[in-house]
Scaffold this motif. Structure first.
Motif, PDB file in Angstrom:
ATOM      1  N   THR A 129      43.028  26.417  29.833  1.00 60.68           N
ATOM      2  CA  THR A 129      42.501  26.205  28.481  1.00 60.68           C
ATOM      3  C   THR A 129      42.155  27.590  27.917  1.00 60.68           C
ATOM      4  O   THR A 129      42.425  28.617  28.542  1.00 60.68           O
ATOM      5  CB  THR A 129      41.243  25.316  28.485  1.00 60.68           C
ATOM      6  OG1 THR A 129      40.165  26.019  29.133  1.00 60.68           O
ATOM      7  CG2 THR A 129      41.484  23.998  29.195  1.00 60.68           C
ATOM      8  N   HIS A 130      41.498  27.572  26.765  1.00 61.81           N
ATOM      9  CA  HIS A 130      41.148  28.829  26.094  1.00 61.81           C
ATOM     10  C   HIS A 130      40.221  29.709  26.927  1.00 61.81           C
ATOM     11  O   HIS A 130      40.202  30.935  26.754  1.00 61.81           O
ATOM     12  CB  HIS A 130      40.497  28.536  24.737  1.00 61.81           C
ATOM     13  CG  HIS A 130      39.204  27.778  24.870  1.00 61.81           C
ATOM     14  ND1 HIS A 130      37.974  28.382  24.801  1.00 61.81           N
ATOM     15  CD2 HIS A 130      38.953  26.457  25.078  1.00 61.81           C
ATOM     16  CE1 HIS A 130      37.020  27.475  24.945  1.00 61.81           C
ATOM     17  NE2 HIS A 130      37.600  26.289  25.123  1.00 61.81           N
ATOM     18  N   ASP A 131      39.470  29.123  27.861  1.00 57.86           N
ATOM     19  CA  ASP A 131      38.539  29.939  28.647  1.00 57.86           C
ATOM     20  C   ASP A 131      38.595  29.647  30.152  1.00 57.86           C
ATOM     21  O   ASP A 131      37.720  30.074  30.902  1.00 57.86           O
ATOM     22  CB  ASP A 131      37.101  29.745  28.147  1.00 57.86           C
ATOM     23  CG  ASP A 131      36.580  28.329  28.325  1.00 57.86           C
ATOM     24  OD1 ASP A 131      37.351  27.459  28.796  1.00 57.86           O
ATOM     25  OD2 ASP A 131      35.406  28.077  27.988  1.00 57.86           O
ATOM     26  N   THR A 132      39.614  28.931  30.598  1.00 59.22           N
ATOM     27  CA  THR A 132      39.738  28.574  32.010  1.00 59.22           C
ATOM     28  C   THR A 132      41.123  28.955  32.519  1.00 59.22           C
ATOM     29  O   THR A 132      42.126  28.711  31.839  1.00 59.22           O
ATOM     30  CB  THR A 132      39.494  27.064  32.222  1.00 59.22           C
ATOM     31  OG1 THR A 132      38.196  26.728  31.713  1.00 59.22           O
ATOM     32  CG2 THR A 132      39.556  26.699  33.689  1.00 59.22           C
ATOM     33  N   LYS A 133      41.173  29.536  33.716  1.00 65.12           N
ATOM     34  CA  LYS A 133      42.438  29.992  34.285  1.00 65.12           C
ATOM     35  C   LYS A 133      42.606  29.471  35.711  1.00 65.12           C
ATOM     36  O   LYS A 133      41.626  29.216  36.409  1.00 65.12           O
ATOM     37  CB  LYS A 133      42.507  31.522  34.262  1.00 65.12           C
ATOM     38  CG  LYS A 133      42.504  32.079  32.848  1.00 65.12           C
ATOM     39  CD  LYS A 133      42.642  33.587  32.798  1.00 65.12           C
ATOM     40  CE  LYS A 133      42.653  34.073  31.355  1.00 65.12           C
ATOM     41  NZ  LYS A 133      42.768  35.552  31.262  1.00 65.12           N
ATOM     42  N   LEU A 134      43.869  29.337  36.087  1.00 68.19           N
ATOM     43  CA  LEU A 134      44.212  28.909  37.439  1.00 68.19           C
ATOM     44  C   LEU A 134      44.637  30.144  38.225  1.00 68.19           C
ATOM     45  O   LEU A 134      45.656  30.778  37.923  1.00 68.19           O
ATOM     46  CB  LEU A 134      45.340  27.880  37.415  1.00 68.19           C
ATOM     47  CG  LEU A 134      45.725  27.262  38.762  1.00 68.19           C
ATOM     48  CD1 LEU A 134      44.596  26.390  39.304  1.00 68.19           C
ATOM     49  CD2 LEU A 134      47.010  26.441  38.628  1.00 68.19           C
ATOM     50  N   PHE A 135      43.836  30.501  39.222  1.00 71.67           N
ATOM     51  CA  PHE A 135      44.106  31.660  40.064  1.00 71.67           C
ATOM     52  C   PHE A 135      44.828  31.190  41.322  1.00 71.67           C
ATOM     53  O   PHE A 135      44.377  30.242  41.976  1.00 71.67           O
ATOM     54  CB  PHE A 135      42.804  32.355  40.471  1.00 71.67           C
ATOM     55  CG  PHE A 135      42.097  33.051  39.334  1.00 71.67           C
ATOM     56  CD1 PHE A 135      42.117  34.432  39.234  1.00 71.67           C
ATOM     57  CD2 PHE A 135      41.403  32.326  38.371  1.00 71.67           C
ATOM     58  CE1 PHE A 135      41.460  35.084  38.199  1.00 71.67           C
ATOM     59  CE2 PHE A 135      40.744  32.964  37.331  1.00 71.67           C
ATOM     60  CZ  PHE A 135      40.775  34.354  37.246  1.00 71.67           C
TER      61      PHE A 135
END
Length: 363
Positions: A129-135
């Motif tokens: 999303t705009h402020d969440t990332k999948l590492f």
């Protein structure tokens, strides 16, 4: 029990056993095999952690709240036998397995043992999303680590000269839509869905990591047990924001491996539509599997939002948290910010659900 052994100055082995001498070792010209008899009939790959780094092999077997570790693992599920197979560096005969190391041959509580970290490499970082990332983190070569469903790991970084540690729950790389068989853990990667806070020192440091950079990842922690799901007919998941992360593997496990589950319902609380994690995947799953239902609830919706709105409350929960049958066995899992979780647990108890029917994820 944990055993640390120096392998002829080549390797160090740290193992966990059930008794003072419940292991044997054998060798050929090329291999050394260590066999551990745990006497635990439900032994599986998630309960074995192996690290082989810097000429040191550490193997830990998890047995309830006690602990063990390895490089190559072959598990016999019916008898609880674990085999650790090591390639010899030189084709020579070993007279002894090794010299005892600190902690050798001990069987103690995991909480008394402390966390063990390994250095993992960042291989990808994608926007959710705009402020969440999948590492996506790659485990070191020689490491075997399957984080059990419902458990978390700790990430450790040095920031401005200070060691900072934060817990995160690994997720799947995506939400499977075909539940014909359990997914195969590749034994190489760990996926973490992390919200980046504009004023968050730790998450800002994570976001500034470049592909190829390293971060320390701990052994799994947590008290959730799969058996809690395996005896349930209705699984209800209450998630607030990134409290969704423990629900990913839970969803997958329940729909794939638990035959008695009739319904799985996710009630997902967020501020806005833009905050909903994996919305399309969840909606596709609800269409694909009739056992699954998802309800999105927003606290700050736009005027175009036609779904439910509000924050977690007794009235909202009474509307959506229901048994499929009057006497069905239910498990309600809840995760989110501390106030969300604490209030939710109290509301559920007020609605008549017992402590045994509620599991709150906290770290």
């Amino acid at each position: 029990i944990v055993i640390l052994v120096v392998f002829s100055k080549l390797l160090t082995l740290d193992l966990l056993f059930k008794s003072s001498k419940y292991y044997d070792w054998f060798q050929t010209d090329h291999l050394v095999t260590i066999v551990i008899y745990t006497k635990q009939k439900d032994m599986n790959a998630e309960l074995v952690i192996v690290d082989c780094q810097d000429k040191r092999l550490r193997g830990e077997i998890i047995m309830d709240d006690h602990s063990y570790l390895v490089e190559v693992v072959n598990i016999a599920e019916k008898v609880g036998k674990v085999e650790i197979i090591l390639n010899k560096k030189d084709n020579i005969h070993w007279k002894i397995l090794g010299q005892p190391w600190e902690g050798h041959n001990t069987f103690i509580k995991r909480t008394d043992r402390g966390l063990f970290y390994r250095k993992c490499r960042l291989v990808s970082k994608t926007e959710v999303t705009h402020d969440t990332k999948l590492f996506c983190l790659m485990l070191p070569k020689g490491t075997h680590l399957c984080v059990p469903t419902g458990q978390h790991v700790y990430l450790k970084q040095i920031i401005a000269g200070t060691e900072v540690v934060k817990p995160y729950t690994p997720v799947l790389p995506f939400l499977p839509l075909d539940f014909q068989e359990p997914p195969r853990h590749d034994g190489v990667h760990i996926y973490l869905m992390i919200k980046i806070y504009s004023c968050g020192l730790f998450t800002q440091a994570l976001d500034h990591l470049q592909i190829g950079d390293y971060i320390f990842v701990s052994n799994p922690e947590g008290n959730f047990k799969k058996s809690q799901v395996q005896t349930s007919e209705d699984l209800i998941l209450l998630a607030g924001g990134t409290g969704f992360t423990p629900m990913v593997k839970l969803l997958n496990f329940a729909l794939t491996e638990v035959s008695c589950v009739r319904t799985v319902k996710l009630i997902f609380f967020n501020k806005t539509e833009d905050d909903i994690l994996w919305r399309n995947q969840l909606e596709q799953l609800a269409l694909k599997d009739k056992r699954f239902d998802v309800q999105f609830i927003l606290s700050q919706p736009t005027k175009d939002w036609v779904g439910k709105q509000g924050k977690i409350s007794s009235s909202l929960l009474s509307e959506f948290v229901k048994r499929s049958r009057r006497d069905s066995r239910v498990l309600i899992c809840i995760c989110g910010p501390a106030p969300f979780t604490e209030q939710g647990v109290q509301y559920l108890k007020d609605l008549g659900y017992s402590q045994e029917e509620i599991h709150a994820f906290t770290a």
